[in-house]
Write a protein that holds these residues in place. Structure first.
Motif, PDB file in Angstrom:
ATOM      1  N   GLY A 252      -0.494 -31.767   6.766  1.00 23.58           N
ATOM      2  CA  GLY A 252      -0.347 -32.107   5.351  1.00 23.58           C
ATOM      3  C   GLY A 252      -1.668 -32.320   4.645  1.00 23.58           C
TER       4      GLY A 252
ATOM      5  N   ARG B 297       4.302 -36.427   8.013  1.00 18.53           N
ATOM      6  CA  ARG B 297       5.453 -35.876   7.278  1.00 18.53           C
ATOM      7  C   ARG B 297       6.565 -35.471   8.243  1.00 18.53           C
TER       8      ARG B 297
ATOM      9  N   THR C 118       2.356 -40.058   2.631  1.00 21.79           N
ATOM     10  CA  THR C 118       3.322 -40.840   3.408  1.00 21.79           C
ATOM     11  C   THR C 118       2.843 -42.278   3.579  1.00 21.79           C
TER      12      THR C 118
ATOM     13  N   ASP D  94      -1.690 -38.316   7.278  1.00 22.89           N
ATOM     14  CA  ASP D  94      -0.325 -37.931   6.909  1.00 22.89           C
ATOM     15  C   ASP D  94       0.589 -37.874   8.129  1.00 22.89           C
TER      16      ASP D  94
ATOM     17  N   VAL E  33      10.802 -33.217   3.775  1.00 22.24           N
ATOM     18  CA  VAL E  33      10.089 -32.363   2.825  1.00 22.24           C
ATOM     19  C   VAL E  33      10.984 -31.189   2.409  1.00 22.24           C
TER      20      VAL E  33
END
Length: 472
Positions: free
Chosen positions: A260, A133, A72, A131, A185
């Motif tokens: 993640g 997400r 990301t 990360d 995702v």
């Protein structure tokens, strides 16, 4: 042998209860909570936080390379590792690289750092994994995903844990992914993802590394595996002959969530914080294949004191509601304030002020030793002219002198608290305060600096430093 010389993790201050999400949609909670990056945080700011925790008594000028791993990144075409190097005050002649495209980007970066040190192209490499997400609203991933980061300094000297071996498998599979056109995702049917992806590949990787180095499950004090959830972690551990209650590192799912690419590295930090000399750790990541490492803890671990342990960060938190989470992630549109559009940051000004802005440098008088921010030409104490040396304030603490709450600012998190801070060793800065509880702010309270997003305008992210109350 190459090993880990230092480590540090970062868990965001804000948390969201899964029951809060379930209540909004009428579903099942699943229990626990997840770590949520603040509205002014992203994978870069969390990486800086983990990096500063990792630079625990380590001279940043001794670092020869910086590898940043994430799925990301804030930019699709601009290196984030270079930005981190500036914020962390690393040398300009180091090698920087971004690792992305897979949940095992972090373990891939660690593997590359080990190879670079073995090859002699670097003596000391910092690896940071971060990360943030986002899952579909009312989806399983929304409850599962948490935010966080971890950092390691790898070297062949003074290692806390040496790398005795490694092994990897590559596997092409569409189990969990996000295309260049996706915000959220994506994933395939659960059984396929579980049985043909995670369980099959991680089991094969771990079995092969044990065979390669003539070891078995009983040779390890702790195993640290990436896992989408605790149920799958227990399943793969039992399949491989490990005791989930004794040998398996807790997944932090109930307190942080699935972070993640940063998950396995964060769990490794938590495991190392409690490790003893001679302990052997099996560490494995997953994503389009798997990478596994055998680590042996050295006696140096007894002398290492984490700057901010994972456990302490877990106990320091502020709960937010689901509505705020949706606003912070810009999942729901809200009416903007009636204000002129935010002016685009000047690329020239950002470049010119890179050291003073990203590095938060002021000056220190060579004559009387007074630290001063912002940089001056004439010392405010002894009045000597142009007798200064650069002085970094990013890692310094101070006291809140005065503050003001702005309830009309253009932001997703009102009020904006503008603070004036006097650093303990001299220097004064005016900046925003973040990670705050507005009712608890008091003049004289101790604060420290944190790297955050200030604005996004004209396709440019503008980063600078804010202050936060000292809690750890």
């Amino acid at each position: 042998m190459v090993g880990i010389q230092s480590f540090g993790a970062y868990v965001p201050f804000c948390r969201l209860s899964r029951s809060e999400i379930a209540q909004a949609w009428g579903g099942k909670s699943g229990g626990g909570e997840k770590a949520v990056a603040n509205h002014d945080e992203d994978s870069v700011t969390m990486a800086v936080a983990a990096g500063m925790n990792c630079l625990n008594g380590v001279n940043p000028q001794s670092i020869d390379g910086l590898y940043f791993a994430s799925t990301t990144f804030p930019y699709k075409e601009k290196q984030s590792a270079a930005l981190l190097a500036a914020a962390l005050d690393l040398r300009s002649d180091i090698f920087t690289a971004d690792f992305s495209g897979s949940l095992r980007a972090g373990t891939s970066a660690i593997r590359s750092a080990i190879d670079a040190i073995k090859a002699g192209s670097a003596k000391k490499v910092m690896v940071i994994v971060s990360d943030l997400r986002t899952g579909y609203p009312n989806g399983t991933h929304e409850k599962d995903f948490g935010d966080g980061s971890a950092s390691f300094i790898l070297s062949s000297d003074d290692s806390l844990a040496v790398v005795e071996g490694s092994y990897n498998i590559t596997n092409e599979i569409n189990d969990v992914w996000r295309s260049d056109k996706d915000t959220f995702v994506q994933s395939w049917e659960d059984r396929f993802v579980r049985e043909k992806g995670y369980l099959k590949v991680l089991s094969e990787t771990v079995s092969d590394i044990l065979k390669e180095y003539n070891m078995d499950a009983k040779d390890f004090n702790k195993v640290v595996f990436y896992a989408p959830n605790p149920k799958l972690l227990s399943a793969v551990a039992r399949k491989l002959g490990f005791d989930p209650k004794i040998q398996v590192q807790d997944s932090l799912y109930d307190m942080v969530g699935n972070t993640g690419a940063a998950l396995a590295p964060m769990l490794l930090c938590a495991a190392l914080e409690k490790a003893e000399p001679e302990d052997r750790i099996l560490f494995a990541g997953y994503g389009d294949g798997s990478e596994a490492f055998i680590l042996k803890v050295t006696k140096q671990i007894r002398e290492f004191k984490p700057n901010r342990s994972v456990q302490i960060q877990l106990s320091t938190k502020k709960m937010i509601n689901y509505q705020k989470y949706l606003r912070w992630r810009e999942i729901i549109p809200v009416q903007p304030p009636s204000r002129p559009p935010t002016e685009r940051p000047s690329a020239v000004a950002l470049w010119r002020d890179s050291k003073g802005g990203l590095g938060l440098y002021g000056v220190k008088c060579k004559n009387c030793g007074t630290a001063q921010y912002p940089a001056q030409r004439v010392c405010i104490k002894c009045h000597e002219k142009d007798q200064f040396e650069p002085y970094r304030f990013a890692d310094k603490r101070g006291k809140l002198i005065t503050f003001s709450h702005d309830n009309l600012a253009a932001t997703t998190d009102l009020p904006v608290t503008v603070a004036v801070v006097d650093f303990d060793e001299g220097g004064r800065i005016m900046c925003d305060m973040t990670d705050k509880d507005s009712d608890e702010i008091k003049v004289g309270m101790p604060v420290e600096m944190t790297f955050r997003k200030v604005r996004y305008a004209g396709s440019i992210y503008d980063y600078w430093w804010k202050c936060v109350p000292v809690r750890i």
